[in-house]
Motif scaffolding. Sequence first.
Motif, PDB file in Angstrom:
ATOM      1  N   ASP A 290       0.848  -1.185   0.000  1.00  0.00           N
ATOM      2  CA  ASP A 290       0.000   0.000   0.000  1.00  0.00           C
ATOM      3  C   ASP A 290       0.889   1.242   0.000  1.00  0.00           C
ATOM      4  O   ASP A 290       1.105   1.882   1.021  1.00  0.00           O
ATOM      5  CB  ASP A 290      -0.920  -0.017   1.231  1.00  0.00           C
ATOM      6  N   GLU A 291       1.408   1.575  -1.175  1.00  0.00           N
ATOM      7  CA  GLU A 291       2.331   2.691  -1.323  1.00  0.00           C
ATOM      8  C   GLU A 291       1.758   3.725  -2.269  1.00  0.00           C
ATOM      9  O   GLU A 291       1.189   3.395  -3.314  1.00  0.00           O
ATOM     10  CB  GLU A 291       3.681   2.193  -1.846  1.00  0.00           C
ATOM     11  N   SER A 292       1.891   4.994  -1.908  1.00  0.00           N
ATOM     12  CA  SER A 292       1.422   6.087  -2.756  1.00  0.00           C
ATOM     13  C   SER A 292       2.335   7.287  -2.563  1.00  0.00           C
ATOM     14  O   SER A 292       2.625   7.683  -1.421  1.00  0.00           O
ATOM     15  CB  SER A 292      -0.023   6.459  -2.402  1.00  0.00           C
ATOM     16  N   ALA A 293       2.814   7.858  -3.664  1.00  0.00           N
ATOM     17  CA  ALA A 293       3.702   9.028  -3.640  1.00  0.00           C
ATOM     18  C   ALA A 293       4.954   8.762  -2.804  1.00  0.00           C
ATOM     19  O   ALA A 293       5.449   9.644  -2.105  1.00  0.00           O
ATOM     20  CB  ALA A 293       2.964  10.260  -3.108  1.00  0.00           C
ATOM     21  N   GLY A 294       5.446   7.530  -2.867  1.00  0.00           N
ATOM     22  CA  GLY A 294       6.657   7.186  -2.150  1.00  0.00           C
ATOM     23  C   GLY A 294       6.473   6.961  -0.666  1.00  0.00           C
ATOM     24  O   GLY A 294       7.453   6.792   0.056  1.00  0.00           O
ATOM     25  N   LYS A 295       5.227   6.940  -0.193  1.00  0.00           N
ATOM     26  CA  LYS A 295       4.952   6.733   1.224  1.00  0.00           C
ATOM     27  C   LYS A 295       4.132   5.454   1.408  1.00  0.00           C
ATOM     28  O   LYS A 295       3.223   5.174   0.622  1.00  0.00           O
ATOM     29  CB  LYS A 295       4.171   7.920   1.805  1.00  0.00           C
ATOM     30  N   TYR A 296       4.469   4.713   2.452  1.00  0.00           N
ATOM     31  CA  TYR A 296       3.737   3.497   2.782  1.00  0.00           C
ATOM     32  C   TYR A 296       2.592   3.852   3.723  1.00  0.00           C
ATOM     33  O   TYR A 296       2.813   4.305   4.847  1.00  0.00           O
ATOM     34  CB  TYR A 296       4.661   2.460   3.435  1.00  0.00           C
ATOM     35  N   LYS A 297       1.359   3.666   3.256  1.00  0.00           N
ATOM     36  CA  LYS A 297       0.193   4.033   4.049  1.00  0.00           C
ATOM     37  C   LYS A 297      -0.154   2.971   5.088  1.00  0.00           C
ATOM     38  O   LYS A 297      -0.661   3.282   6.151  1.00  0.00           O
ATOM     39  CB  LYS A 297      -1.011   4.264   3.135  1.00  0.00           C
ATOM     40  N   SER A 298       0.099   1.719   4.747  1.00  0.00           N
ATOM     41  CA  SER A 298      -0.271   0.647   5.669  1.00  0.00           C
ATOM     42  C   SER A 298       0.656  -0.541   5.461  1.00  0.00           C
ATOM     43  O   SER A 298       1.042  -0.849   4.333  1.00  0.00           O
ATOM     44  CB  SER A 298      -1.721   0.204   5.445  1.00  0.00           C
ATOM     45  N   THR A 299       1.019  -1.184   6.562  1.00  0.00           N
ATOM     46  CA  THR A 299       1.818  -2.406   6.506  1.00  0.00           C
ATOM     47  C   THR A 299       1.059  -3.565   7.150  1.00  0.00           C
ATOM     48  O   THR A 299       1.672  -4.530   7.616  1.00  0.00           O
ATOM     49  CB  THR A 299       3.163  -2.201   7.220  1.00  0.00           C
ATOM     50  N   THR A 300      -0.252  -3.462   7.189  1.00  0.00           N
ATOM     51  CA  THR A 300      -1.074  -4.534   7.744  1.00  0.00           C
ATOM     52  C   THR A 300      -0.898  -5.806   6.921  1.00  0.00           C
ATOM     53  O   THR A 300      -0.821  -5.752   5.692  1.00  0.00           O
ATOM     54  CB  THR A 300      -2.555  -4.128   7.748  1.00  0.00           C
ATOM     55  N   ILE A 301      -0.852  -6.942   7.588  1.00  0.00           N
ATOM     56  CA  ILE A 301      -0.666  -8.201   6.869  1.00  0.00           C
ATOM     57  C   ILE A 301      -1.910  -8.535   6.066  1.00  0.00           C
ATOM     58  O   ILE A 301      -3.029  -8.103   6.389  1.00  0.00           O
ATOM     59  CB  ILE A 301      -0.328  -9.354   7.835  1.00  0.00           C
TER      60      ILE A 301
END
Length: 358
Positions: A290-301
């Motif tokens: 879940d990556e957007s504009a070089g940022k990870y929004k969520s790392t939920t499994i």
Amino acid sequence: MKTCGLDVHKDMIFCAIYDGKDAVVNKYDTFTPDLEVMCDFILSQGVGTVAMESTGIYISAVRTVLRRRGLRAVVVNPYLIKQMPGRKSDVKDAVWIATLMYNGMLNDSFIPDGTLAQLRVYTRDYRRSVQRRDCTLTLIDQLLVSMGIRLSSCLSKITTKSFRRVAEAVASGETRPEELEKLVHGCLKHKRDGTLRKALTGCCEGKDMWRLSRKMEELRMYEGQIEDALKHMEGLADANYREEVALLCTIPGVSRISAICVIAEIGTDMSQFGSSARLTGWAGLRPRNDESAGKYKSTTITKGDKHLKAMLVQCAWGAVRAKNSRFGTVFSRLSSRKSVKKAIIAVARKLLTTIYAM
């Protein structure tokens, strides 16, 4: 070449035959005779492979009938074939599945047959019975507390023999604290300072003891189911997977029962998963992308096989507590900068990667 897509519901099935240009859609009931009629129609169209969404228990009988008639059933993750928003209907779903199958865009899910499917039934029933037994034990403790008997405050856990003996005595009508105290193990610290006798002094009534006796019967029923399921799963594993179980037991934190449960979920042929990364994703132990504009929004499994995930997390807790274990080192390093839950999931993922490599 023609392909077939099924949209399976509880009481009806939409069957679509697609030839690359047009689609023919028929509606059938889910009764077994109607499934046989549907298979006759599919075979008459010259179709050999049928694709369908994974809809829980509803596809089990459908898949069995298709397999008996010589048809290959491809069960697909619904997440991978979602219809466009605002254009969803049962007929369009069936056509969409057939279209994706025609273009070779669907991958079959791992659903075991034969011995492995039988072993999976035993292991899942075993775990389910263990969970229900533990819930019943908790309810028994709550009943004792409501009667003023706070035995769990003096014991390390409610699964001990002392707790069981006292609960059975109270259910049979014995409420004298001096008699109940004799049923508790003699080395208990609270037994010497008088705390235990105060904890066993309650205000029991007939209705409470009746409810407790019912729960004790329920507990004995679940224990019988656990013993029966364990006997069947160990017998089947010894006859077919003895070497594999022994190999998995060499991993820290993996017991014999855990090894059997893992084999029941993933089998022994790792080539069907392709790589350890795909296996961990299938098990639901990999962070979502879940990556957007070089940022990870969520790392939920991600979602995956909940039975395998729960067993691996349980094994991971055992592995991190083992002496001189590499998994313990990984857990200590990760838990110092992440949450404990994320750290134990990472250890469970490493366990599964190790199992894949074996």
